[in-house]
Design a protein around this motif. Structure first.
Motif, PDB file in Angstrom:
ATOM      1  N   PRO A   1      86.252  35.705  -0.901  1.00 16.40           N
ATOM      2  CA  PRO A   1      86.173  37.082  -1.396  1.00 16.40           C
ATOM      3  C   PRO A   1      84.761  37.502  -1.771  1.00 16.40           C
ATOM      4  O   PRO A   1      84.529  38.674  -2.070  1.00 16.40           O
ATOM      5  N   ASP A   2      83.801  36.558  -1.777  1.00 17.16           N
ATOM      6  CA  ASP A   2      82.408  36.897  -2.079  1.00 17.16           C
ATOM      7  C   ASP A   2      81.560  37.026  -0.822  1.00 17.16           C
ATOM      8  O   ASP A   2      80.366  37.340  -0.905  1.00 17.16           O
ATOM      9  N   GLU A   3      82.158  36.790   0.347  1.00 14.50           N
ATOM     10  CA  GLU A   3      81.403  36.832   1.608  1.00 14.50           C
ATOM     11  C   GLU A   3      81.558  38.201   2.263  1.00 14.50           C
ATOM     12  O   GLU A   3      82.668  38.682   2.489  1.00 14.50           O
ATOM     13  N   PHE A   4      80.440  38.835   2.572  1.00  9.54           N
ATOM     14  CA  PHE A   4      80.471  40.165   3.183  1.00  9.54           C
ATOM     15  C   PHE A   4      80.668  40.061   4.700  1.00  9.54           C
ATOM     16  O   PHE A   4      80.131  39.162   5.361  1.00  9.54           O
ATOM     17  N   GLN A   5      81.458  41.002   5.225  1.00  3.88           N
ATOM     18  CA  GLN A   5      81.744  41.101   6.656  1.00  3.88           C
ATOM     19  C   GLN A   5      81.302  42.472   7.175  1.00  3.88           C
ATOM     20  O   GLN A   5      81.227  43.436   6.417  1.00  3.88           O
ATOM     21  N   LYS A   6      81.048  42.542   8.471  1.00  2.00           N
ATOM     22  CA  LYS A   6      80.658  43.811   9.081  1.00  2.00           C
ATOM     23  C   LYS A   6      81.901  44.660   9.365  1.00  2.00           C
ATOM     24  O   LYS A   6      82.924  44.140   9.811  1.00  2.00           O
ATOM     25  N   GLY A   7      81.794  45.963   9.093  1.00  2.00           N
ATOM     26  CA  GLY A   7      82.909  46.858   9.351  1.00  2.00           C
ATOM     27  C   GLY A   7      82.447  48.242   9.760  1.00  2.00           C
ATOM     28  O   GLY A   7      81.280  48.596   9.580  1.00  2.00           O
ATOM     29  N   VAL A   8      83.380  48.993  10.307  1.00  2.00           N
ATOM     30  CA  VAL A   8      83.115  50.381  10.722  1.00  2.00           C
ATOM     31  C   VAL A   8      84.224  51.255  10.136  1.00  2.00           C
ATOM     32  O   VAL A   8      85.417  50.921  10.263  1.00  2.00           O
TER      33      VAL A   8
END
Length: 460
Positions: free
Chosen positions: A283-290
């Motif tokens: 839950p602390d790891e950022f992911q790429k989104g649109v």
């Protein structure tokens, strides 16, 4: 002129309120109206002026309604009961207010001076074409009849040839406000067909939407989004323009609507998304989104992992950034590339909650989301007991108020319908952050950490 046997709503015909009519027509085979109050009569007039014509006007590129001038038909917020009624702008005042002359005062004041926020312009469609089928107000009796446009006149009127003159005039010259397109017959509606509509009424289980048909369609809360919606009032509002699809038709002439393309009543509902690749993400790891689409309560973001797995999740309005977000569309737009964290995954329902805010542990593994607030101290508080609270933040659907009981403080929601008696157009007009208010506890959900409050006396 002989009246056609098919009932056609007209400006001079009284009918029940749109909300009541929609409910009664949907759930009961027949209804006989009783006495009608002055308020109800005005509401009926408004429904007749702004009913199905409004949808067809907007769908076909109606006039710009940004400017209001003398002579414009409008809806005005009547000061005595704070309900919307039809009128005409009689004067534009130097102080920025408008003098609205009520179309049907029914013994009350003939006019009021209203602020701009208390006026909505009624759009009248004026671009009818020769050969189009229409309904028009017959000059001799004021009733609505079917006809066909045969000429567009220089003065802005249209010549309408009546379908069944029956000894009366074969044609009449009509002004645009006395014309409208005929409602779409039920048999012409097709499952999967897309329409632009107007939300006419909102209830706990969904909304009734006018798409220009002979009756309004039911947009159930479960068909508004692929994601779970806990509060329908956060998602749609009366008067809102929405794109909908026909989800199903019933033998009794009723039909359902959906805001999700492909979601039908006969098994066409999309299966829950496969979120397995997302369930073990930190839950602390950022992911790429649109950003795929926005709503009043947040934004749906399409997240794509390095391995190619892709799915949509909801970034609630409270998770867009630190601090209060007044309008989602001021922060995000469709197509924006964003960084999000996966807060929770519900594999069975196919739902994923996202956040654009930093983890509460500073990114070092302190957990991806807050635990529900402990509201056990509020469970025993009587609904009749008044508590002093302070407005913490505002939202379009209500206000969050901090209250204290048994030396414990927590936030609860005062829904917009619980701020005071009567219609509330804007929460910001009634409350401000930091304001001290008196509230009652309506309900406490200790499992989910939610508390509902009211500023209205018990029983109202």
């Amino acid at each position: 002129m002989r009246q056609v046997t098919r009932s056609v709503p007209g400006r001079r015909v009284r009918a029940p309120l749109p909300v009541l009519l929609a409910l009664i027509c949907y759930f009961a085979p027949a209804f006989v109206p009783g006495s009608i109050s002055r308020s109800l009569l005005r509401q009926q007039k408004l429904a007749q002026l702004t009913g199905s014509r409004d949808v067809r006007c907007r769908a076909r590129g109606g006039e710009d309604d940004s400017a209001i001038a003398v002579g414009d038909p409008v809806e005005g917020l009547y000061p005595d009961d704070e309900q919307w009624y039809p009128g005409v702008v009689d004067k534009v005042n130097s102080d920025g207010t408008y003098t609205v002359k009520w179309e049907d005062p029914e013994g009350g004041p003939e006019s009021h001076n209203l602020e701009a926020a208390s006026i909505k312009k009624i759009i009248i469609y004026k671009d009818y074409k020769v050969g189009e089928a229409v309904e028009g107000v017959f000059p001799d009796d004021g009733m609505w009849y079917p006809g066909e446009v045969t000429k567009s006149n220089e003065d802005g009127s249209f010549t309408v040839k009546w379908e069944d003159p029956d000894g009366g005039p074969e044609t009449s010259d009509l002004q645009p406000q006395d014309m409208k397109y005929p409602p779409i017959p039920f048999e012409k509606l097709e499952v999967g067909q897309k329409y632009s509509g107007t939300v006419r009424s909102v209830l706990d289980f969904g909304a009734f939407v006018d798409i220009g048909s002979e009756s309004d369609g039911l947009l159930h809360i479960s068909r508004m989004s692929r994601e779970r919606i806990d509060n329908v009032y956060d998602f749609v509002q009366e008067g809102q323009q929405v794109d909908v699809w026909i989800s199903g038709k019933r033998d009794d002439g009723k039909y359902g609507l959906t805001m999700v393309e492909g979601m039908t009543d006969d098994g066409g509902r999309r299966a829950p998304a496969d979120l397995t690749p997302f369930q073990d993400l930190s839950p602390d790891e950022f992911q790429k989104g649109v950003v795929a689409r926005t709503a009043p309560f947040g934004a749906f973001v399409t997240v794509t992992l390095e391995g190619g797995a892709s799915a949509d999740g909801l970034v609630h309005v409270s998770q867009i950034k630190d601090g209060f977000v007044e309008n989602v569309d001021d922060e995000l737009s469709v197509g924006d590339e964003v960084q999000v964290r996966v807060q929770s995954v519900d594999l069975d329902a196919g739902r994923m909650s996202l956040s654009m805010r930093a983890g509460f542990g500073g990114g070092g593994g302190g957990g991806g989301f807050r635990q529900p607030a402990d509201l056990s101290a509020f469970e025993g508080v009587s609904q009749d007991e008044w508590l002093t609270g302070k407005v913490a933040r505002l939202a379009p659907f209500g206000a969050f108020v901090t209250v204290t009981a048994n030396d414990v403080s927590a936030d609860g929601l005062v829904h917009i319908t619980q701020i005071r008696d009567g219609f509330v157009e804007s929460v910001e007009d009634e409350l401000s952050e930091g304001q001290e208010v008196q509230v009652r506890i309506e309900s406490v959900d200790t499992d989910n950490g939610k508390m509902s409050l009211s500023m209205k006396p018990a029983g109202f």
